[in-house]
Design a protein around this motif. Structure first.
Motif, PDB file in Angstrom:
ATOM      1  N   THR A 102     -61.567 -38.445  32.894  1.00 38.28           N
ATOM      2  CA  THR A 102     -60.589 -39.445  33.533  1.00 38.28           C
ATOM      3  C   THR A 102     -61.732 -40.420  34.421  1.00 38.28           C
ATOM      4  O   THR A 102     -61.308 -41.594  34.535  1.00 38.28           O
ATOM      5  N   GLN A 103     -62.709 -39.973  35.117  1.00 38.58           N
ATOM      6  CA  GLN A 103     -63.326 -41.018  35.806  1.00 38.58           C
ATOM      7  C   GLN A 103     -64.053 -42.008  35.062  1.00 38.58           C
ATOM      8  O   GLN A 103     -64.221 -43.195  35.527  1.00 38.58           O
ATOM      9  N   LEU A 104     -64.689 -41.533  33.950  1.00 38.26           N
ATOM     10  CA  LEU A 104     -65.198 -42.506  32.808  1.00 38.26           C
ATOM     11  C   LEU A 104     -64.154 -43.516  32.489  1.00 38.26           C
ATOM     12  O   LEU A 104     -64.417 -44.706  32.404  1.00 38.26           O
ATOM     13  N   GLU A 105     -63.011 -43.209  32.243  1.00 37.64           N
ATOM     14  CA  GLU A 105     -61.934 -44.351  31.914  1.00 37.64           C
ATOM     15  C   GLU A 105     -61.680 -45.121  32.912  1.00 37.64           C
ATOM     16  O   GLU A 105     -61.478 -46.367  32.840  1.00 37.64           O
ATOM     17  N   ARG A 106     -61.676 -44.496  34.158  1.00 36.97           N
ATOM     18  CA  ARG A 106     -61.154 -45.441  35.130  1.00 36.97           C
ATOM     19  C   ARG A 106     -62.436 -46.299  35.574  1.00 36.97           C
ATOM     20  O   ARG A 106     -61.990 -47.450  35.708  1.00 36.97           O
ATOM     21  N   LEU A 107     -63.597 -46.015  35.238  1.00 41.76           N
ATOM     22  CA  LEU A 107     -64.598 -46.930  35.420  1.00 41.76           C
ATOM     23  C   LEU A 107     -64.657 -47.893  34.434  1.00 41.76           C
ATOM     24  O   LEU A 107     -64.663 -49.181  34.398  1.00 41.76           O
ATOM     25  N   ARG A 108     -64.325 -47.504  33.023  1.00 46.77           N
ATOM     26  CA  ARG A 108     -64.118 -48.324  31.939  1.00 46.77           C
ATOM     27  C   ARG A 108     -63.177 -49.389  32.114  1.00 46.77           C
ATOM     28  O   ARG A 108     -63.248 -50.712  31.912  1.00 46.77           O
ATOM     29  N   ASP A 109     -62.067 -48.969  32.883  1.00 45.36           N
ATOM     30  CA  ASP A 109     -60.706 -49.850  32.930  1.00 45.36           C
ATOM     31  C   ASP A 109     -61.132 -50.670  34.085  1.00 45.36           C
ATOM     32  O   ASP A 109     -60.089 -51.674  34.448  1.00 45.36           O
ATOM     33  N   SER A 110     -62.056 -50.294  35.215  1.00 42.98           N
ATOM     34  CA  SER A 110     -62.113 -51.057  36.211  1.00 42.98           C
ATOM     35  C   SER A 110     -63.168 -52.270  36.242  1.00 42.98           C
ATOM     36  O   SER A 110     -63.256 -53.243  37.003  1.00 42.98           O
ATOM     37  N   LEU A 111     -63.849 -52.291  35.193  1.00 45.88           N
ATOM     38  CA  LEU A 111     -64.958 -52.971  35.030  1.00 45.88           C
ATOM     39  C   LEU A 111     -64.631 -54.494  34.841  1.00 45.88           C
ATOM     40  O   LEU A 111     -65.455 -55.445  34.889  1.00 45.88           O
ATOM     41  N   THR A 112     -63.262 -54.751  34.438  1.00 40.17           N
ATOM     42  CA  THR A 112     -62.981 -56.162  34.082  1.00 40.17           C
ATOM     43  C   THR A 112     -62.674 -57.151  35.306  1.00 40.17           C
ATOM     44  O   THR A 112     -62.218 -58.371  34.813  1.00 40.17           O
ATOM     45  N   GLY A 113     -62.466 -56.550  36.576  1.00 43.01           N
ATOM     46  CA  GLY A 113     -61.719 -57.007  37.329  1.00 43.01           C
ATOM     47  C   GLY A 113     -62.897 -56.964  38.621  1.00 43.01           C
ATOM     48  O   GLY A 113     -63.901 -56.454  38.567  1.00 43.01           O
ATOM     49  N   CYS A 114     -62.126 -57.226  39.644  1.00 39.05           N
ATOM     50  CA  CYS A 114     -62.882 -57.079  40.999  1.00 39.05           C
ATOM     51  C   CYS A 114     -63.303 -55.779  41.360  1.00 39.05           C
ATOM     52  O   CYS A 114     -62.098 -55.009  41.199  1.00 39.05           O
ATOM     53  N   ILE A 115     -64.396 -55.450  41.714  1.00 33.09           N
ATOM     54  CA  ILE A 115     -64.625 -53.949  41.805  1.00 33.09           C
ATOM     55  C   ILE A 115     -64.894 -53.765  43.390  1.00 33.09           C
ATOM     56  O   ILE A 115     -65.304 -52.692  43.937  1.00 33.09           O
ATOM     57  N   GLY A 116     -64.696 -54.895  44.297  1.00 35.04           N
ATOM     58  CA  GLY A 116     -64.886 -54.807  45.616  1.00 35.04           C
ATOM     59  C   GLY A 116     -66.187 -54.451  46.303  1.00 35.04           C
ATOM     60  O   GLY A 116     -66.420 -53.923  47.311  1.00 35.04           O
TER      61      GLY A 116
END
Ligand code: FES
Length: 153
Positions: A102-116
């Motif tokens: 789940t963490q890896l999927e969230r990382l994969r899916d968060s990389l296209t936008g702002c990560i703050g």
């Protein structure tokens, strides 16, 4: 000369694609075991090859050696683990590995936008982190860290 079903350290290292020193390290960490022959040379049972393969695969996805060691502690020491033994280990590890997926999927899916992170270099940074307001929450990529934290039950 290794007897049937026993492997020398060199043969295990070659088959597993690791250095001999890595096998010694795994032994020191209690992840694998060897016996000694009359010449005081290490000899391994065949299932050590599977254990090393599982260690490497788990480490590749970030599972700690301590977690691997705890999982391996459920396997019998004095005999080759059966399928049932591995199933028991798998059930025990299922939760942690699922959370990691789940963490890896969230990382994969968060990389296209702002990560703050404070760079303000992405098109949507002004929306998600105007003037780097997230810095008030602490250092690092605040949005990414939030996304990779396990969800509270
Ligand atoms: S990606 Fe760095 S602040 Fe948005």
């Amino acid at each position: 000369m290794a007897t049937k079903g026993e492997f020398s350290v060199g043969r295990v290292a070659a088959r597993c694609g690791v250095r001999v020193s890595t096998l010694h390290f795994y032994e020191r960490k209690g992840l694998i075991r060897s016996t000694r022959n009359n010449g005081n040379q290490r000899r391994y049972r065949a299932d050590v090859i599977r254990r090393v393969a599982v260690i490497k695969a788990a480490q590749r996805v970030g599972v700690s050696l301590e977690s691997i060691r705890a999982a391996f502690a459920t396997l019998p020491d004095q005999r080759t683990p059966t399928q049932r033994d591995w199933q028991r280990l798998s059930r025990r590890w299922h939760g942690e590995l699922s959370e990691r997926i789940t963490q890896l999927e969230r990382l994969r899916d968060s990389l296209t936008g702002c990560i703050g992170c404070g760079c303000l270099s992405m098109d949507n940074c002004p929306i998600y982190n105007p003037d780097d307001r997230l810095a008030e929450e602490g250092p690092g990529p605040v949005i990414l860290d939030r996304a990779s934290k396990p969800e509270a039950d």
